[in-house]
Design a protein around this motif. Structure first.
Motif, PDB file in Angstrom:
ATOM      1  N   MET A 359       0.863  -1.189   0.000  1.00 27.64           N
ATOM      2  CA  MET A 359       0.000   0.000   0.000  1.00 27.64           C
ATOM      3  C   MET A 359       0.899   1.240   0.000  1.00 27.64           C
ATOM      4  O   MET A 359       1.439   1.633   1.023  1.00 27.64           O
ATOM      5  CB  MET A 359      -0.892   0.023   1.236  1.00 27.64           C
ATOM      6  CG  MET A 359      -1.983  -1.037   1.219  1.00 27.64           C
ATOM      7  SD  MET A 359      -3.042  -0.885   2.681  1.00 27.64           S
ATOM      8  CE  MET A 359      -3.926   0.653   2.316  1.00 27.64           C
ATOM      9  N   PHE A 361       1.627   5.322  -0.848  1.00 34.17           N
ATOM     10  CA  PHE A 361       0.974   6.627  -0.934  1.00 34.17           C
ATOM     11  C   PHE A 361       1.975   7.637  -1.494  1.00 34.17           C
ATOM     12  O   PHE A 361       3.010   7.890  -0.866  1.00 34.17           O
ATOM     13  CB  PHE A 361       0.488   7.069   0.447  1.00 34.17           C
ATOM     14  CG  PHE A 361      -0.517   6.120   1.045  1.00 34.17           C
ATOM     15  CD1 PHE A 361      -1.877   6.348   0.895  1.00 34.17           C
ATOM     16  CD2 PHE A 361      -0.098   4.981   1.726  1.00 34.17           C
ATOM     17  CE1 PHE A 361      -2.808   5.452   1.431  1.00 34.17           C
ATOM     18  CE2 PHE A 361      -1.020   4.089   2.260  1.00 34.17           C
ATOM     19  CZ  PHE A 361      -2.386   4.322   2.112  1.00 34.17           C
ATOM     20  N   LEU A 508      -5.880   3.529   4.898  1.00 30.50           N
ATOM     21  CA  LEU A 508      -6.252   4.595   3.961  1.00 30.50           C
ATOM     22  C   LEU A 508      -6.597   5.861   4.730  1.00 30.50           C
ATOM     23  O   LEU A 508      -6.308   6.976   4.281  1.00 30.50           O
ATOM     24  CB  LEU A 508      -7.438   4.155   3.092  1.00 30.50           C
ATOM     25  CG  LEU A 508      -7.161   2.990   2.128  1.00 30.50           C
ATOM     26  CD1 LEU A 508      -8.467   2.463   1.535  1.00 30.50           C
ATOM     27  CD2 LEU A 508      -6.210   3.408   1.003  1.00 30.50           C
ATOM     28  N   ALA A 511      -3.763   8.283   5.560  1.00 30.49           N
ATOM     29  CA  ALA A 511      -3.385   9.204   4.489  1.00 30.49           C
ATOM     30  C   ALA A 511      -4.365  10.355   4.332  1.00 30.49           C
ATOM     31  O   ALA A 511      -4.070  11.358   3.673  1.00 30.49           O
ATOM     32  CB  ALA A 511      -3.270   8.431   3.179  1.00 30.49           C
ATOM     33  N   ARG A 522      -1.485  10.724  -1.527  1.00 29.80           N
ATOM     34  CA  ARG A 522      -2.582  10.086  -2.278  1.00 29.80           C
ATOM     35  C   ARG A 522      -2.241   8.634  -2.535  1.00 29.80           C
ATOM     36  O   ARG A 522      -1.115   8.297  -2.902  1.00 29.80           O
ATOM     37  CB  ARG A 522      -2.867  10.841  -3.570  1.00 29.80           C
ATOM     38  CG  ARG A 522      -1.681  10.918  -4.501  1.00 29.80           C
ATOM     39  CD  ARG A 522      -1.677  12.223  -5.312  1.00 29.80           C
ATOM     40  NE  ARG A 522      -0.470  12.244  -6.158  1.00 29.80           N
ATOM     41  CZ  ARG A 522       0.684  12.780  -5.790  1.00 29.80           C
ATOM     42  NH1 ARG A 522       0.815  13.391  -4.616  1.00 29.80           N
ATOM     43  NH2 ARG A 522       1.725  12.742  -6.605  1.00 29.80           N
ATOM     44  N   TYR A 523      -3.229   7.795  -2.349  1.00 31.30           N
ATOM     45  CA  TYR A 523      -3.030   6.350  -2.507  1.00 31.30           C
ATOM     46  C   TYR A 523      -2.754   6.021  -3.971  1.00 31.30           C
ATOM     47  O   TYR A 523      -3.418   6.538  -4.865  1.00 31.30           O
ATOM     48  CB  TYR A 523      -4.281   5.618  -2.010  1.00 31.30           C
ATOM     49  CG  TYR A 523      -4.192   4.123  -2.177  1.00 31.30           C
ATOM     50  CD1 TYR A 523      -3.178   3.402  -1.545  1.00 31.30           C
ATOM     51  CD2 TYR A 523      -5.107   3.431  -2.967  1.00 31.30           C
ATOM     52  CE1 TYR A 523      -3.080   2.027  -1.713  1.00 31.30           C
ATOM     53  CE2 TYR A 523      -5.010   2.051  -3.128  1.00 31.30           C
ATOM     54  CZ  TYR A 523      -3.992   1.360  -2.504  1.00 31.30           C
ATOM     55  OH  TYR A 523      -3.889   0.000  -2.668  1.00 31.30           O
ATOM     56  N   HIS A 524      -1.786   5.186  -4.200  1.00 26.71           N
ATOM     57  CA  HIS A 524      -1.486   4.713  -5.555  1.00 26.71           C
ATOM     58  C   HIS A 524      -2.529   3.665  -5.918  1.00 26.71           C
ATOM     59  O   HIS A 524      -2.377   2.483  -5.610  1.00 26.71           O
ATOM     60  CB  HIS A 524      -0.069   4.122  -5.573  1.00 26.71           C
ATOM     61  CG  HIS A 524       0.277   3.436  -6.855  1.00 26.71           C
ATOM     62  ND1 HIS A 524       0.193   4.060  -8.080  1.00 26.71           N
ATOM     63  CD2 HIS A 524       0.700   2.166  -7.113  1.00 26.71           C
ATOM     64  CE1 HIS A 524       0.549   3.209  -9.029  1.00 26.71           C
ATOM     65  NE2 HIS A 524       0.854   2.053  -8.477  1.00 26.71           N
ATOM     66  N   ARG A 525      -3.621   4.130  -6.525  1.00 30.91           N
ATOM     67  CA  ARG A 525      -4.798   3.273  -6.675  1.00 30.91           C
ATOM     68  C   ARG A 525      -4.799   2.467  -7.959  1.00 30.91           C
ATOM     69  O   ARG A 525      -5.734   2.498  -8.732  1.00 30.91           O
ATOM     70  CB  ARG A 525      -6.064   4.102  -6.548  1.00 30.91           C
ATOM     71  CG  ARG A 525      -6.041   5.417  -7.310  1.00 30.91           C
ATOM     72  CD  ARG A 525      -7.417   6.051  -7.327  1.00 30.91           C
ATOM     73  NE  ARG A 525      -7.811   6.649  -6.065  1.00 30.91           N
ATOM     74  CZ  ARG A 525      -9.056   6.620  -5.604  1.00 30.91           C
ATOM     75  NH1 ARG A 525     -10.002   5.994  -6.271  1.00 30.91           N
ATOM     76  NH2 ARG A 525      -9.353   7.226  -4.478  1.00 30.91           N
TER      77      ARG A 525
END
Ligand SMILES: Cc1cc2nc3c(=O)[nH]c(=O)nc-3n(C[C@H](O)[C@H](O)[C@H](O)COP(=O)(O)OP(=O)(O)OC[C@H]3O[C@@H](n4cnc5c(N)ncnc54)[C@H](O)[C@@H]3O)c2cc1C
Ligand SMILES: *[C@@H]1O[C@H](CO)[C@@H](O)[C@H](O)[C@H]1NC(C)=O
Length: 650
Positions: A359, A361, A508, A511, A522-525
């Protein structure tokens, strides 16, 4: 005495022997810097001495010089009249194993047993062959030479729970003194309170160097309503900067901590590169010695006057018991091994901590641990001269959090998730060592991480603290040099999937705090292969993701569980004596009846301290016979054999 030329050459050879190290072009310069500024590290006199010839007989034989074995060898040889032999399958540590930021290079190296689990369809789906890589130390110091050095004791309820299962002497109040016995706490504020102590063999310190993200994580925790506290103290729930088993920023393995200071004791022999192939047990079920193979294939039998102590770790200890005729009768028979003690619990009850991997970010500032940026000649010199800088970072592990999901009881202070909050993630070394250590497939890595290779990120790794899934370990063959078959059965209990899912959501949320948002977090989605068919950010997606990037935290345990006689699955009694035998104890991570709520190295050291004390008390005070005796079997294990089929959830 110190021959620099030849010693540096050895170090360089060690370096090239490590997988992938050649890619790290700064290493020769790094070694040069170390030679110049810190040459005492090269002093071969500082390492344990590999005994030239092993005697025919000792009072105690300790099998395995890992976290537990190092402690035992130290404590038992403190009694001058006792002759102690410590046997270790691996060799010496090196200056590379000392450098915290390089620990990922050690996975798959000659310091690693290189175990792989059998293919599964419940977890590790993003790994090569759907097999998880189980790194285990094969070196003096054991897994404490490869670990990330986090010092975490677990929750007081873990031990009270062990005691309530019938393990007398293992409540939190009973074990706290043994945590303190080893400890040399270098943080002066902590050292003052009753949960910490100075002067022990095991140095525990704060990181000499953090990125700005370490403190930001603490602020995020405060925003989320958590306390910032000593998670090894009065209460566990909350956020803190990690403490490490390092000494001035360098790894202090259990060998460094417990063996180096006593290396000149003449009653302690340490045999390196020597593997025990069998524990010898006589007709009275007494362990009277071991069979071993030294480098070059020389076989030898060594006798123990008092006890054989098995400290091979959670994989090797049950394997060696089985090879020696102690285990499930049917299984041993399959490999032509005569059963001496039919103990169904050997190799069962495999527990581990897993986290949701990768996960990442993204952030807008160049403050994270991008390896290609922070590992260079300047940082090498800073490490060598000042014992500080990014090379002292344990691969970006900065902050810890213990939180309780909706499946736990918030008023209980018995969290079910640990966050490892990091100033780096899977992408931070551009797809070299993290990918390799985690055994990720090229396809999975490329698709998810290539586009953010070497970009600034932070990571949140939610780890489940008390998993309900149980695995097992079986013999592959009767050959002691073959790896056992490992079935961890990760995520086979639905509750584990649910708890980790909530851990992801809480991750999540970290963050989303102001503290992290100010870095542009920002999450690397990027949807991961295998789960793209599921709507993103749904429970189903996260469950699928967790089964893809299932990350072991290398806390294998429980495979020779401790329990009272009434427990048919118990392998050792609360004094760590193997049921149905005499003169034989198991003392290592395998005796945990339930895994502790945190990283397990400090608990393993505690177990060894307590075990050593039991042995010393037995032989110096209570000993009536000439050997420790526990010939009783656990009650009713024959009747309850059918429990066996209920033990796992697959
Ligand atoms: C990569 C990694 C990271 C980790 N990170 C952390 C962390 O940050 N914090 C934490 O608390 N815990 C961590 N752990 C877990 C912790 O280090 C281990 O749980 C602990 O070291 C286990 O101690 P042990 O004595 O049970 O076994 P080990 O330390 O593994 O020791 C067993 C020893 O026995 C030897 N041996 C085995 N069989 C034989 C034989 N037949 N003959 C001779 N010798 C034998 C082995 O070579 C080994 O040296 C990590 C572990 C790993 C692998
Ligand atoms: C939660 O924990 C508290 C404190 O230990 C306890 O009193 C309470 O009964 C627990 N609640 C549940 C639902 O188990």
């Amino acid at each position: 005495m110190v021959d620099f030329a030849s010693v540096s050459l050895t170090a360089l050879k060690a370096t090239t022997g490590l997988f992938g190290l050649s890619k790290l072009t700064f290493i020769p310069l790094f070694l040069a810097a170390l030679t110049y500024y810190n040459y005492d590290l090269y002093d071969p006199e500082n390492q344990p001495i590999n005994v030239k010839s092993i005697n025919k007989e000792y009072d105690f034989i300790v099998i395995g010089g890992g976290s537990a074995g190092s402690v035992l060898a130290n404590r038992l040889s403190a009694i001058k009249e006792w002759k102690v032999l410590l046997i270790e399958a691996g060799g010496q540590e090196s200056i590379i194993t000392d450098v915290p930021i390089l620990s990922l290079y050690l996975h798959g190296s000659r310091y690693d047993w290189k175990y792989k689990t059998e293919p599964s369809n419940t977890a590790c789906q993003a790994m090569k062959g759907k097999r998880c890589c189980w790194t285990r130390g094969k070196v003096i110091g054991g897994s404490s030479v490869l670990n990330t050095m986090l010092y975490v004791r677990g929750n007081r309820r873990d031990y009270d729970n062990w005691a309530s299962m019938g393990n007398y002497g293992w409540s939190y109040a009973d074990v706290l003194p043994y945590f303190l016995k080893s400890e040399d706490q270098r943080n002066p504020y902590l050292a003052r309170n009753k949960y910490h102590k100075t002067g022990g063999y095991l140095t525990v310190e704060d990181a000499p160097w953090n990125t700005p993200l370490g403190i930001a994580f603490l602020q995020a925790g405060e925003e989320m309503g958590y306390e910032i506290r000593d998670i090894n103290g009065e209460q566990q729930t909350g956020f803190a900067l990690y403490q490490f088993t390092t000494r001035r920023g360098m790894r202090s393995s259990c060998a460094k901590a417990f063996l180096n200071p006593v290396r000149l004791r003449s009653n302690l022999h340490i045999a390196l590169n020597t593997q025990v192939t069998k524990i010898l047990i006589d007709g009275n079920k007494r362990a009277y010695g071991v069979e071993l193979v030294r480098e070059g294939g020389v076989k030898q039998v060594v006798h123990a006057r008092k006890e054989v102590i098995l400290s091979g770790g959670a994989v090797n200890s049950p394997q060696l018991l089985m090879l020696s005729g102690i285990g499930q009768k049917e299984q041993l028979a399959q490999h032509g091994i005569k059963t001496l003690v039919d103990l169904p619990g050997v190799g069962e009850n495999v527990m581990d901590h897993i986290a949701v991997g990768g996960m990442a970010f993204l952030i807008d500032y160049p403050i994270s641990l991008v390896m290609s940026r922070v590992v260079n000649v300047n940082s090498a010199i800073r490490y060598a001269v000042a014992n500080s800088g990014p090379l002292t970072s344990s691969v970006g592990l900065e902050t810890v959090a213990f939180i309780t999901t909706k499946y736990g009881n918030v008023s209980d202070d018995w969290p079910d998730i640990e966050f490892m909050l990091t100033s780096a993630s899977t992408n931070s070394d551009g797809g070299s060592n993290v990918k390799r250590a985690h055994c990720l497939t090229d396809e999975f890595y490329s698709e998810v991480f290539d586009e953010i290779n070497n970009k600034d990120v932070f990571g949140v790794f939610p780890m489940i603290l008390r998993p309900k899934s149980r695995g097992k370990l079986k013999l592959r063959s009767a050959n002691p040099f073959h790896h056992p078959l490992i079935y961890p059965n990760y995520l086979t209990h639905p509750d584990d999937v649910r708890v980790l899912r909530e851990g992801v959501k809480a991750g999540l949320a970290v963050a989303e705090t102001q503290a992290m948002r100010r870095f542009g977090a920002r999450y690397h989605r990027k949807p991961v292969p295998g789960c793209k068919h599921l709507p993103h950010f749904t429970d189903e997606y996260w469950d699928c993701y967790t089964r893809q990037y299932t990350m072991t935290i290398y806390h294998m345990s429980g495979t020779n569980k401790m329990g009272p006689q009434s427990d048919p699955w118990a392998v050792v009694d609360p004094e760590l004596r193997v049921y149905g035998t005499s003169g034989l104890r198991v003392i290592d991570a395998s005796i945990m009846p339930q895994i502790t709520s945190g990283n397990i190295n400090a608990p393993v050291i505690m177990i060894a301290e307590k075990g050593a004390d039991m042995i010393i008390n037995y032989w110096t005070q209570g000993a009536s016979g000439y050997h420790s005796n526990n010939l009783g079997y656990p009650h009713g294990y024959v009747k309850k054999r059918d429990l066996y089929s209920n033990l796992t959830y697959v």
